[in-house]
Design a protein around this motif. Structure first.
Motif, PDB file in Angstrom:
ATOM      1  N   PRO A 170       0.822  -1.219   0.000  1.00 10.13           N
ATOM      2  CA  PRO A 170       0.000   0.000   0.000  1.00 10.13           C
ATOM      3  C   PRO A 170       0.856   1.268   0.000  1.00 10.13           C
ATOM      4  CG  PRO A 170       0.068  -0.933   2.207  1.00 10.13           C
ATOM      5  CD  PRO A 170       0.809  -1.910   1.308  1.00 10.13           C
ATOM      6  N   TYR A 171       1.529   1.517  -1.105  1.00  7.62           N
ATOM      7  CA  TYR A 171       2.391   2.692  -1.211  1.00  7.62           C
ATOM      8  C   TYR A 171       1.583   3.970  -0.985  1.00  7.62           C
ATOM      9  CZ  TYR A 171       5.751  -0.493  -3.401  1.00  7.62           C
ATOM     10  OH  TYR A 171       6.613  -1.532  -3.648  1.00  7.62           O
ATOM     11  N   GLU A 172       2.216   4.949  -0.377  1.00 10.24           N
ATOM     12  CA  GLU A 172       1.535   6.209  -0.108  1.00 10.24           C
ATOM     13  C   GLU A 172       1.326   7.025  -1.376  1.00 10.24           C
ATOM     14  OE1 GLU A 172       3.351   8.423   2.990  1.00 10.24           O
ATOM     15  OE2 GLU A 172       3.087   6.849   4.502  1.00 10.24           O
ATOM     16  N   SER A 173       2.169   6.788  -2.385  1.00  6.64           N
ATOM     17  CA  SER A 173       2.047   7.549  -3.624  1.00  6.64           C
ATOM     18  C   SER A 173       2.598   6.737  -4.791  1.00  6.64           C
ATOM     19  CB  SER A 173       2.821   8.869  -3.523  1.00  6.64           C
ATOM     20  OG  SER A 173       4.217   8.616  -3.456  1.00  6.64           O
ATOM     21  N   GLU A 174       2.236   7.161  -6.013  1.00  6.77           N
ATOM     22  CA  GLU A 174       2.784   6.522  -7.204  1.00  6.77           C
ATOM     23  C   GLU A 174       4.283   6.735  -7.287  1.00  6.77           C
ATOM     24  OE1 GLU A 174       0.734   7.894 -10.649  1.00  6.77           O
ATOM     25  OE2 GLU A 174      -1.254   7.441  -9.822  1.00  6.77           O
ATOM     26  N   THR A 175       4.737   7.891  -6.809  1.00  2.04           N
ATOM     27  CA  THR A 175       6.172   8.184  -6.806  1.00  2.04           C
ATOM     28  C   THR A 175       6.929   7.182  -5.956  1.00  2.04           C
ATOM     29  OG1 THR A 175       5.817  10.548  -7.171  1.00  2.04           O
ATOM     30  CG2 THR A 175       7.925   9.906  -6.200  1.00  2.04           C
ATOM     31  N   ASP A 176       6.378   6.845  -4.777  1.00  2.00           N
ATOM     32  CA  ASP A 176       7.015   5.853  -3.900  1.00  2.00           C
ATOM     33  C   ASP A 176       7.055   4.483  -4.567  1.00  2.00           C
ATOM     34  OD1 ASP A 176       7.376   7.781  -1.989  1.00  2.00           O
ATOM     35  OD2 ASP A 176       5.699   7.141  -0.724  1.00  2.00           O
ATOM     36  N   ALA A 177       5.962   4.130  -5.241  1.00  2.00           N
ATOM     37  CA  ALA A 177       5.897   2.826  -5.907  1.00  2.00           C
ATOM     38  C   ALA A 177       6.920   2.750  -7.032  1.00  2.00           C
ATOM     39  CB  ALA A 177       4.490   2.588  -6.457  1.00  2.00           C
ATOM     40  N   LEU A 178       7.026   3.811  -7.816  1.00  2.00           N
ATOM     41  CA  LEU A 178       7.991   3.830  -8.913  1.00  2.00           C
ATOM     42  C   LEU A 178       9.414   3.774  -8.390  1.00  2.00           C
ATOM     43  CD1 LEU A 178       8.730   4.108 -11.887  1.00  2.00           C
ATOM     44  CD2 LEU A 178       8.485   6.594 -11.630  1.00  2.00           C
ATOM     45  N   ALA A 179       9.692   4.538  -7.341  1.00  2.00           N
ATOM     46  CA  ALA A 179      11.038   4.542  -6.756  1.00  2.00           C
ATOM     47  C   ALA A 179      11.416   3.143  -6.281  1.00  2.00           C
ATOM     48  CB  ALA A 179      11.116   5.536  -5.605  1.00  2.00           C
ATOM     49  N   ASP A 180      10.459   2.433  -5.681  1.00  2.00           N
ATOM     50  CA  ASP A 180      10.716   1.083  -5.200  1.00  2.00           C
ATOM     51  C   ASP A 180      10.992   0.137  -6.368  1.00  2.00           C
ATOM     52  OD1 ASP A 180      11.076  -0.379  -2.861  1.00  2.00           O
ATOM     53  OD2 ASP A 180       9.053  -1.197  -2.872  1.00  2.00           O
ATOM     54  N   ALA A 181      10.197   0.251  -7.432  1.00  2.00           N
ATOM     55  CA  ALA A 181      10.382  -0.613  -8.605  1.00  2.00           C
ATOM     56  C   ALA A 181      11.747  -0.373  -9.250  1.00  2.00           C
ATOM     57  CB  ALA A 181       9.270  -0.366  -9.621  1.00  2.00           C
ATOM     58  N   LEU A 182      12.152   0.889  -9.368  1.00  2.00           N
ATOM     59  CA  LEU A 182      13.448   1.208  -9.961  1.00  2.00           C
ATOM     60  C   LEU A 182      14.589   0.674  -9.102  1.00  2.00           C
ATOM     61  CD1 LEU A 182      12.817   4.895 -11.120  1.00  2.00           C
ATOM     62  CD2 LEU A 182      12.983   2.876 -12.576  1.00  2.00           C
ATOM     63  N   ARG A 183      14.485   0.908  -7.811  1.00  2.91           N
ATOM     64  CA  ARG A 183      15.551   0.486  -6.891  1.00  2.91           C
ATOM     65  C   ARG A 183      15.678  -1.029  -6.840  1.00  2.91           C
ATOM     66  NH1 ARG A 183      14.829  -0.427  -1.502  1.00  2.91           N
ATOM     67  NH2 ARG A 183      12.739   0.441  -1.693  1.00  2.91           N
ATOM     68  N   LEU A 184      14.547  -1.710  -6.748  1.00  4.75           N
ATOM     69  CA  LEU A 184      14.577  -3.169  -6.619  1.00  4.75           C
ATOM     70  C   LEU A 184      14.996  -3.854  -7.908  1.00  4.75           C
ATOM     71  CD1 LEU A 184      11.310  -3.546  -4.509  1.00  4.75           C
ATOM     72  CD2 LEU A 184      13.629  -4.031  -3.711  1.00  4.75           C
ATOM     73  N   SER A 185      14.604  -3.320  -9.051  1.00  4.72           N
ATOM     74  CA  SER A 185      15.004  -3.930 -10.324  1.00  4.72           C
ATOM     75  C   SER A 185      16.502  -3.773 -10.551  1.00  4.72           C
ATOM     76  CB  SER A 185      14.214  -3.322 -11.488  1.00  4.72           C
ATOM     77  OG  SER A 185      14.362  -1.913 -11.536  1.00  4.72           O
ATOM     78  N   LEU A 186      17.063  -2.638 -10.150  1.00  5.24           N
ATOM     79  CA  LEU A 186      18.513  -2.450 -10.217  1.00  5.24           C
ATOM     80  C   LEU A 186      19.224  -3.501  -9.377  1.00  5.24           C
ATOM     81  CD1 LEU A 186      21.152  -0.867 -10.801  1.00  5.24           C
ATOM     82  CD2 LEU A 186      20.528   0.652  -8.912  1.00  5.24           C
ATOM     83  N   ALA A 187      18.713  -3.713  -8.169  1.00  6.49           N
ATOM     84  CA  ALA A 187      19.315  -4.711  -7.277  1.00  6.49           C
ATOM     85  C   ALA A 187      19.233  -6.109  -7.882  1.00  6.49           C
ATOM     86  CB  ALA A 187      18.625  -4.685  -5.913  1.00  6.49           C
ATOM     87  N   MET A 188      18.151  -6.407  -8.615  1.00  6.54           N
ATOM     88  CA  MET A 188      18.019  -7.723  -9.228  1.00  6.54           C
ATOM     89  C   MET A 188      19.049  -7.938 -10.333  1.00  6.54           C
ATOM     90  SD  MET A 188      15.843  -9.401  -7.536  1.00  6.54           S
ATOM     91  CE  MET A 188      15.937 -10.814  -8.608  1.00  6.54           C
ATOM     92  N   THR A 189      19.400  -6.870 -11.056  1.00  5.10           N
ATOM     93  CA  THR A 189      20.458  -6.991 -12.060  1.00  5.10           C
ATOM     94  C   THR A 189      21.761  -7.403 -11.394  1.00  5.10           C
ATOM     95  OG1 THR A 189      19.496  -5.384 -13.593  1.00  5.10           O
ATOM     96  CG2 THR A 189      21.874  -5.728 -13.731  1.00  5.10           C
ATOM     97  N   TYR A 190      22.109  -6.719 -10.316  1.00  3.53           N
ATOM     98  CA  TYR A 190      23.348  -7.023  -9.601  1.00  3.53           C
ATOM     99  C   TYR A 190      23.283  -8.422  -8.988  1.00  3.53           C
ATOM    100  CZ  TYR A 190      25.425  -2.386 -10.008  1.00  3.53           C
ATOM    101  OH  TYR A 190      26.012  -1.254 -10.506  1.00  3.53           O
ATOM    102  N   LYS A 191      22.127  -8.770  -8.475  1.00  2.00           N
ATOM    103  CA  LYS A 191      21.980 -10.077  -7.819  1.00  2.00           C
ATOM    104  C   LYS A 191      22.220 -11.214  -8.808  1.00  2.00           C
ATOM    105  CE  LYS A 191      18.749 -10.493  -4.800  1.00  2.00           C
ATOM    106  NZ  LYS A 191      17.475 -10.670  -4.044  1.00  2.00           N
ATOM    107  N   SER A 192      21.568 -11.152  -9.960  1.00  2.00           N
ATOM    108  CA  SER A 192      21.713 -12.221 -10.954  1.00  2.00           C
ATOM    109  C   SER A 192      23.113 -12.238 -11.551  1.00  2.00           C
ATOM    110  CB  SER A 192      20.669 -12.060 -12.068  1.00  2.00           C
ATOM    111  OG  SER A 192      19.380 -12.338 -11.572  1.00  2.00           O
ATOM    112  N   ALA A 193      23.669 -11.054 -11.807  1.00  2.00           N
ATOM    113  CA  ALA A 193      25.010 -10.983 -12.394  1.00  2.00           C
ATOM    114  C   ALA A 193      26.054 -11.549 -11.436  1.00  2.00           C
ATOM    115  CB  ALA A 193      25.355  -9.539 -12.757  1.00  2.00           C
TER     116      ALA A 193
END
Length: 355
Positions: free
Chosen positions: A47-70
């Motif tokens: 339940p993100y407080e805003s769309e901005t928070d949701a987008l920031a989370d998606a960007l941050r977590l997807s970046l981490a997944m690149t590093y994780k898999s690599a």
């Protein structure tokens, strides 16, 4: 938030947003990098407080997944899906199937699995509308519960750090304070307890605390955990818990846990280093889940292969510790360097040029 500017800043390839008024679904899929293969990452419902928070989370977590898999040596890129909503009250079959249709529009550039707020049963609903799902139950040909291998990987990372810190990777008699006691933490704790370690834990969920007690784990308050004397502090809840304030309260030799994005800032990793606290980069040691699902892509799932690959986290963590010491950089930066080097090497082979 300026979306394209944010994508350029972190090197993202694609952000897709979806709104379905019929089901109430509002969601975002962020694809960071597909150099190594299709992007893969869980669907998080929160339940993100805003769309901005949701987008920031998606960007941050997807970046981490690149590093994780690599860093784990997988042929997968980094992606993450987020659904804006409370999973306790807003989740429904229709919403999840709508999400599956959204995933399917990307044609396999994004493979989804579970994350915070979603579970194996949810994946079955998503799978009704797309084949681009991993981590389904073994009875459906998938690899099943990812938390089992994630817990094993965190345990292997902890042991590697213990060996570096104390000259022996034995955890017998060591005290581990776990901030959060969800599925990953409970699987990690089982390995720790089997080795006669002492485990102390906290969680905001009464059910999680009940499980901890049933396993013989000592339970303390949510804020008390940061001040608990221990050998190893294990963040196993949401991110950002290792910050300038919490670091002042820690009395441990190692920070190693299953949570994603544990460091609030890059400077916090350097501060741990300055204080003589060994940090196990989260995307390195919590990669057991993505390793587990990767073994089912394009081939029948083999649990023995998944376990063998997950156990290599011990070697990878040891290599990061060596690089950190030799280059006089933080372990967080050393782990990033491991991932970035592999990505750069594959880009050269494939003739991929990025600015």
């Amino acid at each position: 938030m300026e979306i394209l500017d944010s994508m350029a800043r972190f090197g993202h390839e694609q952000v897709a947003m979806y709104n379905d008024p019929n089901t109430g679904l509002r969601g975002i899929i962020a694809i960071h990098d597909t150099t190594l293969g299709p992007s893969c990452g869980g669907t998080r419902m929160w339940p993100y407080e805003s769309e901005t928070d949701a987008l920031a989370d998606a960007l941050r977590l997807s970046l981490a997944m690149t590093y994780k898999s690599a860093a784990a040596g997988l042929n997968l890129g980094g992606g993450k899906g987020v659904i804006i909503g409370d999973p306790r009250t807003q989740k429904s079959e229709s919403l999840l199937r709508s999400w599956g249709r959204f995933v399917d529009t990307l044609g396999g550039r994004y493979l989804t699995t579970t994350d915070v707020g979603t579970n194996g049963r949810d994946l079955e609903s998503i799978h009704q509308e797309t084949r681009h799902v991993v981590g389904l139950d073994v009875t459906l040909g998938g690899s099943g519960d990812t938390s089992i291998m994630t817990g094993l990987g965190v345990y292997m990372g902890i042991k590697a750090c213990a060996g570096d810190a104390w000259g022996s990777d034995s955890l017998r008699g060591r005290t581990i304070a776990m901030q959060g006691f969800g599925k990953v933490a409970s699987h990690t704790a089982k390995h720790l307890l089997d080795e006669d370690a002492r485990v102390i834990a906290t969680d905001i969920s009464e059910d999680a605390l009940g499980k901890a007690k049933s396993m013989g784990v000592q339970v303390v308050g949510a804020e008390e955990i940061f001040d608990t004397p221990c050998d190893i502090f294990a963040p196993c809840a949401l991110g950002g818990v290792i910050n300038k304030d919490s670091i002042q309260r820690l009395s441990c030799r190692i920070v190693a846990g299953g949570a994603n994005n544990q460091l609030a800032t890059e400077a916090d990793g350097e501060e741990l280093q300055r204080r003589g606290i060994t940090y196990a980069p989260d995307f390195l040691i919590n990669a057991g889940g993505i390793i587990n699902v990767s073994t089912e892509i394009g081939q029948p799932y083999n649990p023995d292969r998944a376990r063998q690959q997950t156990e290599r986290i011990y070697e990878q963590m040891s290599a990061v510790l060596t690089t950190s010491r030799n280059k006089e950089i933080s372990t967080a930066r050393a782990a990033e360097l491991l991932a970035e080097t592999r990505l750069a090497d594959v880009r050269r082979v494939r003739g991929i040029f990025r600015g």
